[in-house]
Design a protein around this motif. Structure first.
Motif, PDB file in Angstrom:
ATOM      1  N   LEU A 132       6.515  74.476  -5.193  1.00  0.00           N
ATOM      2  CA  LEU A 132       6.779  76.096  -6.831  1.00  0.00           C
ATOM      3  C   LEU A 132       5.867  75.398  -7.500  1.00  0.00           C
ATOM      4  N   ALA A 133       5.792  73.951  -7.414  1.00  0.00           N
ATOM      5  CA  ALA A 133       5.727  73.281  -8.228  1.00  0.00           C
ATOM      6  C   ALA A 133       3.812  72.965  -8.588  1.00  0.00           C
ATOM      7  N   TYR A 134       3.074  72.783  -7.408  1.00  0.00           N
ATOM      8  CA  TYR A 134       2.472  73.705  -7.346  1.00  0.00           C
ATOM      9  C   TYR A 134       1.643  75.240  -7.349  1.00  0.00           C
ATOM     10  N   LEU A 135       2.718  76.043  -6.677  1.00  0.00           N
ATOM     11  CA  LEU A 135       1.960  77.845  -6.397  1.00  0.00           C
ATOM     12  C   LEU A 135       2.693  78.110  -8.586  1.00  0.00           C
ATOM     13  N   SER A 136       3.078  77.337  -9.144  1.00  0.00           N
ATOM     14  CA  SER A 136       3.411  77.767 -10.733  1.00  0.00           C
ATOM     15  C   SER A 136       2.595  77.137 -11.415  1.00  0.00           C
ATOM     16  N   ILE A 137       1.625  75.970 -11.247  1.00  0.00           N
ATOM     17  CA  ILE A 137       0.379  75.362 -11.942  1.00  0.00           C
ATOM     18  C   ILE A 137      -0.579  75.535 -11.316  1.00  0.00           C
ATOM     19  N   ASP A 181      -2.824  85.457 -26.020  1.00  0.00           N
ATOM     20  CA  ASP A 181      -3.158  84.427 -26.103  1.00  0.00           C
ATOM     21  C   ASP A 181      -3.442  84.026 -27.245  1.00  0.00           C
ATOM     22  N   ALA A 182      -3.834  83.669 -28.146  1.00  0.00           N
ATOM     23  CA  ALA A 182      -3.381  82.814 -29.783  1.00  0.00           C
ATOM     24  C   ALA A 182      -2.116  82.465 -29.790  1.00  0.00           C
ATOM     25  N   ASP A 183      -1.212  83.762 -29.667  1.00  0.00           N
ATOM     26  CA  ASP A 183       0.490  82.899 -29.357  1.00  0.00           C
ATOM     27  C   ASP A 183       0.511  81.967 -28.642  1.00  0.00           C
ATOM     28  N   PHE A 184       0.021  82.122 -27.241  1.00  0.00           N
ATOM     29  CA  PHE A 184       0.290  80.973 -26.626  1.00  0.00           C
ATOM     30  C   PHE A 184      -0.281  80.229 -26.449  1.00  0.00           C
ATOM     31  N   ARG A 185      -1.098  79.965 -26.971  1.00  0.00           N
ATOM     32  CA  ARG A 185      -2.312  78.373 -27.412  1.00  0.00           C
ATOM     33  C   ARG A 185      -1.772  77.935 -28.415  1.00  0.00           C
ATOM     34  N   GLN A 186      -1.119  78.561 -29.884  1.00  0.00           N
ATOM     35  CA  GLN A 186      -0.548  77.773 -30.599  1.00  0.00           C
ATOM     36  C   GLN A 186       0.974  77.561 -30.197  1.00  0.00           C
ATOM     37  N   LYS A 187       1.664  78.371 -29.876  1.00  0.00           N
ATOM     38  CA  LYS A 187       3.105  77.821 -29.036  1.00  0.00           C
ATOM     39  C   LYS A 187       3.139  76.843 -28.426  1.00  0.00           C
ATOM     40  N   PHE A 188       2.058  76.183 -27.550  1.00  0.00           N
ATOM     41  CA  PHE A 188       1.942  75.416 -26.415  1.00  0.00           C
ATOM     42  C   PHE A 188       0.827  74.436 -26.773  1.00  0.00           C
ATOM     43  N   GLY A 244      -0.539  70.844 -27.288  1.00  0.00           N
ATOM     44  CA  GLY A 244       0.091  69.443 -27.558  1.00  0.00           C
ATOM     45  C   GLY A 244       1.422  69.395 -26.023  1.00  0.00           C
ATOM     46  N   SER A 245       0.820  70.346 -25.310  1.00  0.00           N
ATOM     47  CA  SER A 245       2.297  70.672 -24.001  1.00  0.00           C
ATOM     48  C   SER A 245       1.387  70.840 -23.069  1.00  0.00           C
ATOM     49  N   PRO A 246       1.910  70.374 -21.879  1.00  0.00           N
ATOM     50  CA  PRO A 246       0.636  70.383 -20.714  1.00  0.00           C
ATOM     51  C   PRO A 246       1.069  71.688 -20.301  1.00  0.00           C
ATOM     52  N   ILE A 247       2.212  72.396 -20.550  1.00  0.00           N
ATOM     53  CA  ILE A 247       1.769  73.810 -20.510  1.00  0.00           C
ATOM     54  C   ILE A 247       0.259  75.059 -21.251  1.00  0.00           C
ATOM     55  N   LYS A 248      -0.280  74.548 -21.926  1.00  0.00           N
ATOM     56  CA  LYS A 248      -0.993  75.311 -22.468  1.00  0.00           C
ATOM     57  C   LYS A 248      -2.568  74.767 -21.205  1.00  0.00           C
ATOM     58  N   ARG A 249      -2.396  74.017 -20.836  1.00  0.00           N
ATOM     59  CA  ARG A 249      -3.665  73.883 -19.293  1.00  0.00           C
ATOM     60  C   ARG A 249      -3.550  75.753 -18.756  1.00  0.00           C
ATOM     61  N   ILE A 250      -2.686  75.824 -18.137  1.00  0.00           N
ATOM     62  CA  ILE A 250      -2.672  76.190 -17.292  1.00  0.00           C
ATOM     63  C   ILE A 250      -3.442  78.289 -17.483  1.00  0.00           C
ATOM     64  N   GLY A 292      -2.613  83.529 -18.805  1.00  0.00           N
ATOM     65  CA  GLY A 292      -2.084  84.197 -17.432  1.00  0.00           C
ATOM     66  C   GLY A 292      -1.589  84.151 -16.454  1.00  0.00           C
ATOM     67  N   ARG A 293      -1.665  82.938 -16.077  1.00  0.00           N
ATOM     68  CA  ARG A 293      -1.331  82.641 -15.288  1.00  0.00           C
ATOM     69  C   ARG A 293       0.221  81.550 -15.896  1.00  0.00           C
ATOM     70  N   PHE A 294       0.492  81.997 -16.979  1.00  0.00           N
ATOM     71  CA  PHE A 294       1.666  80.975 -17.584  1.00  0.00           C
ATOM     72  C   PHE A 294       2.272  82.515 -17.292  1.00  0.00           C
ATOM     73  N   VAL A 295       1.873  84.308 -17.919  1.00  0.00           N
ATOM     74  CA  VAL A 295       2.772  84.972 -17.822  1.00  0.00           C
ATOM     75  C   VAL A 295       3.270  86.037 -16.437  1.00  0.00           C
ATOM     76  N   ARG A 296       2.141  85.328 -15.744  1.00  0.00           N
ATOM     77  CA  ARG A 296       2.299  85.681 -14.270  1.00  0.00           C
ATOM     78  C   ARG A 296       3.885  85.216 -14.313  1.00  0.00           C
ATOM     79  N   ASN A 297       4.297  83.936 -14.583  1.00  0.00           N
ATOM     80  CA  ASN A 297       5.227  83.164 -13.533  1.00  0.00           C
ATOM     81  C   ASN A 297       6.225  83.423 -14.898  1.00  0.00           C
ATOM     82  N   VAL A 298       6.528  84.477 -16.142  1.00  0.00           N
ATOM     83  CA  VAL A 298       7.501  85.123 -16.899  1.00  0.00           C
ATOM     84  C   VAL A 298       7.483  85.933 -15.346  1.00  0.00           C
TER      85      VAL A 298
END
Length: 378
Positions: free
Chosen positions: A217-222, A283-290, A292-298, A301-307
């Motif tokens: 699941l770590a691989y699949l979600s990232i 997209d802009a909100d996502f980039r601002q929120k994350f 400095g976070s490793p989450i930003k790199r995915i 699209g992929r993040f909201v898919r997971n949500v």
């Protein structure tokens, strides 16, 4: 002419700890090791999934001197990111998302690499020899090196385990042309324990000390692009970035303590954040929120898919409106996941009505999601 200064391994260890590192060890960069052969088998079996860069760089990963032939020693450091609480308890809060403990902090690449560069610069000056710094972004296998440097051992979940820090260590490495006495390799101490294997929700370990990333699941979600394979969506539960299950159940964690490093303290807004808030990120909100976070790199699209997968698993009908709103999202990954989430929260009649309003859908993967959701042959 530069005169090399005399420096002892104990001096390097003291400097590393002064910089805030929690673990330190030295391995030889010259000796043969079996890690390269294990990687070859991993790739030959296709267990690396979409991570094509592993296959492309397999030769360079086979031994530290394939990366830099002049290397004689490898300095390995570890930084604890032990969470304050048990991450497994958050899996029961189904209207909230679970972010892997490492990602709920500032990007470790930035934190560890900044301090590692300071250590490397000091080492280069003190030894008079060239150095190279690595933090997970180059073809260097840090975990086998950390085992050889005596910091810990690769457990049955394939991650590094430390007697002092459990399964919660970020690793960094310095290759140096200077030669230091290597530490004794750490012996494997998992014994008969198989807690990490048994807890895996997708049975991603074909055998102890082996991982099939395609089921992880770590691989699949990232790392995985496109739709999450259907067989793994329900097991994802509310995990929206990574999976800590195999790490969190390790008995050696009882000795681990949360890092005092301010930059590695968990962000409160990433501990069980509400799915309703996350799924609304543009997209802009996502980039601002994350930032400095490793989450930003995915990417968003992929993040909201997971949500949306988490929303589909939530059993919360009130979240159906959020999924339906995203049936028209610009990202196919998001639209497909929205179809699945809606199919889990709405009846067939409502789903059919939603499908009828979207006859113009052209993405084949999203169309397949609609057919599956409506009970047609995929």
């Amino acid at each position: 002419m530069t005169v090399a200064l005399t420096i002892a391994k104990a001096d390097i260890a003291a400097r590393a700890h002064a910089l805030g590192f929690d673990a330190f060890g030295v391995a030889s960069a010259r000796e043969p090791w079996p890690a390269g052969a294990r990687l070859e088998h991993f790739i030959a079996d296709g267990r690396h999934g979409d991570m094509d860069w592993l296959a492309r760089e397999a030769h360079r990963r086979s031994h530290p001197q394939q990366l830099w032939p002049e290397a004689k020693s490898v300095i390995i450091v570890g930084q604890s990111y032990a969470p304050d609480d048990d991450p497994m308890t958050l899996l029961a809060e189904q209207d909230k998302g679970v972010v892997s403990a490492y990602a709920a902090r500032r990007d470790y690449h930035d934190v560890v690499k900044g301090k590692l560069k300071q250590l490397a610069q000091w080492l280069a000056h003190a030894s008079g020899e060239e150095v190279k710094v690595f933090v997970d972004t180059a073809p260097l296998m840090e975990k086998p090196l950390a085992e050889r440097a005596g910091i810990g051992w690769q457990g049955k979940h394939t991650n590094l385990v430390s007697r002092e820090h459990g399964s919660w260590l970020f690793l960094g490495a310095i290759l140096t042309a200077a030669e230091f006495e290597p530490d004794a390799p750490h012996q494997e101490r998992c014994g008969s324990c198989r807690a990490c294997l048994d807890v895996c929700p997708t049975d991603a370990f074909p055998a102890p000390f082996q991982l099939d990333a395609r089921k992880c699941l770590a691989y699949l979600s990232i790392e995985h692009h496109g739709q999450i394979p259907r067989a793994y969506r329900a097991p994802m539960g509310n995990r929206i970035f990574g999976c800590d299950d195999c790490l969190a159940v390790c008995p050696w964690n009882k000795f681990a303590a949360a890092s005092a490093e301010v930059k590695l303290q968990a962000r409160s807004d990433l501990i069980a954040p509400r799915l309703e808030d996350l799924v609304r990120l543009g997209d802009a909100d996502f980039r601002q929120k994350f930032s400095g976070s490793p989450i930003k790199r995915i990417g968003r699209g992929r993040f909201v898919r997971n949500v949306l997968i988490a929303i589909g698993n939530s059993g919360e009908p009130a979240l159906a409106a959020e999924a339906e709103r995203l049936l028209d999202d610009a990202e196919p990954e998001v639209r497909g996941a929205a179809v699945w989430a809606l199919s889990r929260l709405k009846g067939r009649a409502e789903l059919s009505a939603a499908a009828a309003r979207r006859m113009a859908e052209s993405d084949p993967d999203v169309l397949a999601e609609w057919r599956a959701a409506l009970g047609e042959a995929a």
